[in-house]
Motif scaffolding. Sequence first.
Motif, PDB file in Angstrom:
ATOM      1  N   SER A 181      -1.748  15.302 -21.829  1.00  0.00           N
ATOM      2  CA  SER A 181      -3.035  15.720 -22.402  1.00  0.00           C
ATOM      3  C   SER A 181      -3.241  15.232 -23.823  1.00  0.00           C
ATOM      4  CB  SER A 181      -3.137  17.247 -22.367  1.00  0.00           C
ATOM      5  OG  SER A 181      -2.093  17.832 -23.116  1.00  0.00           O
ATOM      6  N   THR A 182      -2.183  14.824 -24.516  1.00  0.00           N
ATOM      7  CA  THR A 182      -2.338  14.354 -25.894  1.00  0.00           C
ATOM      8  C   THR A 182      -2.599  12.858 -25.975  1.00  0.00           C
ATOM      9  OG1 THR A 182       0.055  14.084 -26.122  1.00  0.00           O
ATOM     10  CG2 THR A 182      -0.891  16.191 -26.832  1.00  0.00           C
ATOM     11  N   MET A 183      -2.623  12.179 -24.808  1.00  0.00           N
ATOM     12  CA  MET A 183      -2.921  10.747 -24.760  1.00  0.00           C
ATOM     13  C   MET A 183      -3.945  10.506 -23.651  1.00  0.00           C
ATOM     14  SD  MET A 183       0.814   8.967 -25.390  1.00  0.00           S
ATOM     15  CE  MET A 183       1.767  10.097 -24.375  1.00  0.00           C
ATOM     16  N   ARG A 184      -5.058   9.917 -24.022  1.00  0.00           N
ATOM     17  CA  ARG A 184      -6.161   9.728 -23.073  1.00  0.00           C
ATOM     18  C   ARG A 184      -6.531   8.251 -22.988  1.00  0.00           C
ATOM     19  NH1 ARG A 184      -6.576  13.958 -26.076  1.00  0.00           N
ATOM     20  NH2 ARG A 184      -7.777  12.903 -27.697  1.00  0.00           N
ATOM     21  N   TRP A 185      -6.545   7.761 -21.753  1.00  0.00           N
ATOM     22  CA  TRP A 185      -6.864   6.352 -21.530  1.00  0.00           C
ATOM     23  C   TRP A 185      -8.342   6.200 -21.228  1.00  0.00           C
ATOM     24  CZ3 TRP A 185      -5.490   1.595 -22.334  1.00  0.00           C
ATOM     25  CH2 TRP A 185      -6.004   0.564 -21.550  1.00  0.00           C
ATOM     26  N   SER A 186      -9.037   5.387 -22.001  1.00  0.00           N
ATOM     27  CA  SER A 186     -10.420   5.011 -21.751  1.00  0.00           C
ATOM     28  C   SER A 186     -10.495   3.514 -21.973  1.00  0.00           C
ATOM     29  CB  SER A 186     -11.377   5.753 -22.697  1.00  0.00           C
ATOM     30  OG  SER A 186     -12.723   5.377 -22.460  1.00  0.00           O
ATOM     31  N   SER A 187     -10.321   2.765 -20.897  1.00  0.00           N
ATOM     32  CA  SER A 187     -10.156   1.321 -20.964  1.00  0.00           C
ATOM     33  C   SER A 187     -11.159   0.671 -21.928  1.00  0.00           C
ATOM     34  CB  SER A 187     -10.321   0.722 -19.565  1.00  0.00           C
ATOM     35  OG  SER A 187     -10.071  -0.659 -19.592  1.00  0.00           O
ATOM     36  N   PRO A 188     -10.674  -0.175 -22.829  1.00  0.00           N
ATOM     37  CA  PRO A 188      -9.305  -0.670 -23.006  1.00  0.00           C
ATOM     38  C   PRO A 188      -8.555   0.010 -24.158  1.00  0.00           C
ATOM     39  CG  PRO A 188     -10.803  -2.085 -24.198  1.00  0.00           C
ATOM     40  CD  PRO A 188     -11.643  -0.959 -23.655  1.00  0.00           C
ATOM     41  N   VAL A 189      -8.803   1.290 -24.394  1.00  0.00           N
ATOM     42  CA  VAL A 189      -8.220   1.974 -25.551  1.00  0.00           C
ATOM     43  C   VAL A 189      -7.433   3.201 -25.107  1.00  0.00           C
ATOM     44  CG1 VAL A 189      -8.699   3.097 -27.767  1.00  0.00           C
ATOM     45  CG2 VAL A 189     -10.142   1.188 -27.004  1.00  0.00           C
ATOM     46  N   LEU A 190      -6.236   3.360 -25.662  1.00  0.00           N
ATOM     47  CA  LEU A 190      -5.433   4.564 -25.471  1.00  0.00           C
ATOM     48  C   LEU A 190      -5.608   5.435 -26.710  1.00  0.00           C
ATOM     49  CD1 LEU A 190      -3.319   6.053 -23.692  1.00  0.00           C
ATOM     50  CD2 LEU A 190      -1.536   4.875 -25.020  1.00  0.00           C
ATOM     51  N   HIS A 191      -6.153   6.637 -26.512  1.00  0.00           N
ATOM     52  CA  HIS A 191      -6.423   7.554 -27.624  1.00  0.00           C
ATOM     53  C   HIS A 191      -5.275   8.556 -27.731  1.00  0.00           C
ATOM     54  CE1 HIS A 191     -10.767   6.346 -27.866  1.00  0.00           C
ATOM     55  NE2 HIS A 191     -10.507   6.020 -26.601  1.00  0.00           N
ATOM     56  N   LEU A 192      -4.681   8.675 -28.914  1.00  0.00           N
ATOM     57  CA  LEU A 192      -3.559   9.571 -29.140  1.00  0.00           C
ATOM     58  C   LEU A 192      -3.950  10.660 -30.137  1.00  0.00           C
ATOM     59  CD1 LEU A 192      -2.174   6.910 -28.072  1.00  0.00           C
ATOM     60  CD2 LEU A 192      -0.221   7.527 -29.487  1.00  0.00           C
ATOM     61  N   ASP A 193      -3.654  11.918 -29.777  1.00  0.00           N
ATOM     62  CA  ASP A 193      -3.768  13.008 -30.751  1.00  0.00           C
ATOM     63  C   ASP A 193      -2.621  12.827 -31.725  1.00  0.00           C
ATOM     64  OD1 ASP A 193      -5.919  13.986 -29.391  1.00  0.00           O
ATOM     65  OD2 ASP A 193      -4.792  15.550 -28.347  1.00  0.00           O
ATOM     66  N   TYR A 194      -2.933  12.328 -32.901  1.00  0.00           N
ATOM     67  CA  TYR A 194      -1.921  11.818 -33.813  1.00  0.00           C
ATOM     68  C   TYR A 194      -1.908  12.654 -35.081  1.00  0.00           C
ATOM     69  CZ  TYR A 194       0.903   8.038 -35.854  1.00  0.00           C
ATOM     70  OH  TYR A 194       1.915   7.293 -36.402  1.00  0.00           O
ATOM     71  N   PRO A 195      -0.717  13.010 -35.585  1.00  0.00           N
ATOM     72  CA  PRO A 195      -0.660  13.871 -36.763  1.00  0.00           C
ATOM     73  C   PRO A 195      -1.040  13.177 -38.058  1.00  0.00           C
ATOM     74  CG  PRO A 195       1.550  13.222 -36.096  1.00  0.00           C
ATOM     75  CD  PRO A 195       0.616  12.742 -35.025  1.00  0.00           C
ATOM     76  N   ALA A 196      -1.021  11.849 -38.062  1.00  0.00           N
ATOM     77  CA  ALA A 196      -1.321  11.109 -39.291  1.00  0.00           C
ATOM     78  C   ALA A 196      -2.816  10.820 -39.391  1.00  0.00           C
ATOM     79  CB  ALA A 196      -0.504   9.819 -39.332  1.00  0.00           C
ATOM     80  N   GLU A 197      -3.138   9.875 -40.248  1.00  0.00           N
ATOM     81  CA  GLU A 197      -4.542   9.570 -40.504  1.00  0.00           C
ATOM     82  C   GLU A 197      -5.204   8.915 -39.297  1.00  0.00           C
ATOM     83  OE1 GLU A 197      -2.382   5.764 -41.207  1.00  0.00           O
ATOM     84  OE2 GLU A 197      -2.018   7.905 -41.623  1.00  0.00           O
ATOM     85  N   ASP A 198      -6.532   8.994 -39.257  1.00  0.00           N
ATOM     86  CA  ASP A 198      -7.313   8.361 -38.204  1.00  0.00           C
ATOM     87  C   ASP A 198      -7.224   6.847 -38.384  1.00  0.00           C
ATOM     88  OD1 ASP A 198      -9.361   9.005 -36.033  1.00  0.00           O
ATOM     89  OD2 ASP A 198     -10.425   7.523 -37.246  1.00  0.00           O
ATOM     90  N   ARG A 199      -6.788   6.126 -37.341  1.00  0.00           N
ATOM     91  CA  ARG A 199      -6.656   4.675 -37.496  1.00  0.00           C
ATOM     92  C   ARG A 199      -6.684   3.981 -36.145  1.00  0.00           C
ATOM     93  NH1 ARG A 199      -1.145   2.489 -37.319  1.00  0.00           N
ATOM     94  NH2 ARG A 199       0.355   4.135 -36.787  1.00  0.00           N
ATOM     95  N   ASP A 200      -6.804   2.660 -36.213  1.00  0.00           N
ATOM     96  CA  ASP A 200      -6.827   1.809 -35.030  1.00  0.00           C
ATOM     97  C   ASP A 200      -5.633   0.867 -35.074  1.00  0.00           C
ATOM     98  OD1 ASP A 200      -9.664   2.108 -33.567  1.00  0.00           O
ATOM     99  OD2 ASP A 200      -9.959   2.287 -35.728  1.00  0.00           O
ATOM    100  N   LEU A 201      -5.032   0.626 -33.908  1.00  0.00           N
ATOM    101  CA  LEU A 201      -3.940  -0.321 -33.785  1.00  0.00           C
ATOM    102  C   LEU A 201      -4.304  -1.331 -32.703  1.00  0.00           C
ATOM    103  CD1 LEU A 201      -1.054  -1.338 -34.310  1.00  0.00           C
ATOM    104  CD2 LEU A 201      -0.245   0.348 -32.631  1.00  0.00           C
ATOM    105  N   TYR A 202      -4.383  -2.595 -33.079  1.00  0.00           N
ATOM    106  CA  TYR A 202      -4.712  -3.669 -32.140  1.00  0.00           C
ATOM    107  C   TYR A 202      -3.414  -4.357 -31.721  1.00  0.00           C
ATOM    108  CZ  TYR A 202      -9.520  -2.880 -33.547  1.00  0.00           C
ATOM    109  OH  TYR A 202     -10.749  -2.303 -33.787  1.00  0.00           O
ATOM    110  N   LEU A 203      -3.148  -4.354 -30.417  1.00  0.00           N
ATOM    111  CA  LEU A 203      -1.887  -4.893 -29.931  1.00  0.00           C
ATOM    112  C   LEU A 203      -1.843  -6.418 -30.023  1.00  0.00           C
ATOM    113  CD1 LEU A 203      -1.239  -2.591 -26.847  1.00  0.00           C
ATOM    114  CD2 LEU A 203      -0.409  -2.347 -29.191  1.00  0.00           C
ATOM    115  N   ASP A 204      -2.974  -7.072 -29.839  1.00  0.00           N
ATOM    116  CA  ASP A 204      -3.064  -8.525 -30.023  1.00  0.00           C
ATOM    117  C   ASP A 204      -2.022  -9.284 -29.210  1.00  0.00           C
ATOM    118  OD1 ASP A 204      -5.207  -8.306 -31.810  1.00  0.00           O
ATOM    119  OD2 ASP A 204      -3.873  -8.051 -33.528  1.00  0.00           O
ATOM    120  N   GLY A 205      -1.850  -8.882 -27.939  1.00  0.00           N
ATOM    121  CA  GLY A 205      -0.960  -9.612 -27.042  1.00  0.00           C
ATOM    122  C   GLY A 205       0.501  -9.229 -27.137  1.00  0.00           C
ATOM    123  N   ARG A 206       0.854  -8.290 -28.019  1.00  0.00           N
ATOM    124  CA  ARG A 206       2.268  -7.911 -28.185  1.00  0.00           C
ATOM    125  C   ARG A 206       2.723  -6.903 -27.150  1.00  0.00           C
ATOM    126  NH1 ARG A 206       2.190  -5.842 -34.190  1.00  0.00           N
ATOM    127  NH2 ARG A 206       0.192  -5.047 -33.415  1.00  0.00           N
ATOM    128  N   GLY A 207       1.782  -6.231 -26.489  1.00  0.00           N
ATOM    129  CA  GLY A 207       2.146  -5.182 -25.554  1.00  0.00           C
ATOM    130  C   GLY A 207       2.577  -3.921 -26.289  1.00  0.00           C
TER     131      GLY A 207
END
Length: 344
Positions: A181-207
């Motif tokens: 329940s703390t991780m929600r997939w809405s293609s193409p983004v995985l949303h995490l309930d994260y304790p730190a600041e609001d931010r975006d992470l782009y995988l850029d082919g790294r997996g």
Amino acid sequence: MLRIHFGHADLARTRFISGPDPLWEIAMSLQRFQTRRGRWAYAHWYRTARHRLQDKGLGRTLRTVLLPMFPKGVYFPDFLTPAESGGGLDAGLEAILATPPRQVLSEVAILDRTVGAPSWAPRLAEQTARREFAGILKAYYEAVIAPYQDEVQARVEAERTARGRDLLDGGTEGMLSRLGSTMRWSSPVLHLDYPAEDRDLYLDGRGLTLAPSYFSWNTPISLASPDLPPVVCYPVCYELPASAAGPEFADLSGTASLTGLLGRARAAALVAAAFGATTGEIARAAGVSASSASRHATVLRDAGLVTSSRNGANVLHCLTPAGAAVLRAATRAARGGGGRRIPS
């Protein structure tokens, strides 16, 4: 909120760690000392861990060295959980020792700005101080995590098994949608309930590397630096649909010695659990009622051969390392060392 952005190549390169990551387990277990949230789930470990640390003379070290470097909050240094620790504790500690001093100083400075770093922390840029710190990490691991190694291994393996079933049923996106329940997939983004600041992470082919953790509780966590190999450490969880399909029978060929030892139904239950099975699947595999299957699973669990995890009306049974060893030995003896591989 952390938003992890996937491309097509990233879906193909998403993977799970092969077993518990010792440095992530150290980091997450240290969080358990700093909050009462979820303590009920670790009550026995918490009590025994405090006694073990005192007996080993590590009580003061816990308070003055470890907890300040792994504070319960929004940040602890990335270099303390290197990717190499997936290869074992010694490999992870060697990676910590090999961290460039500039990276150590930079991350200690972030820790200081975020929650406050201990005054001695900048000395970790020096090899001698870092080697002493690595020795403390190893002593802590041996005192309070190694005694629970089988249980940690079993729970992480059960999570890998459950997510592997999701992968087979729904592909990578189906698996990502079942991470809790703390991780929600809405293609193409995985949303995490994260304790730190609001931010975006782009995988850029790294997996993405997914690291289920026994000692993690409630919220997932990721490395702070976007330049490091992307990893998400998250709590083990089990969410099986009531209609989950599984084996209709257990293949007992080559396990005559096991059948003689346990009886046919219980041997079938152990074989079914080798790749993860619900109580209903064990019942079908063994040809018994659901109540009988539950009793067989209970006996195997009490013997330390399987681990069982409940989510709602569903229970997933997976082999413990001891159960896998018993099953491997039985099949190896009957087949001269060949046959189907049992996961360890």
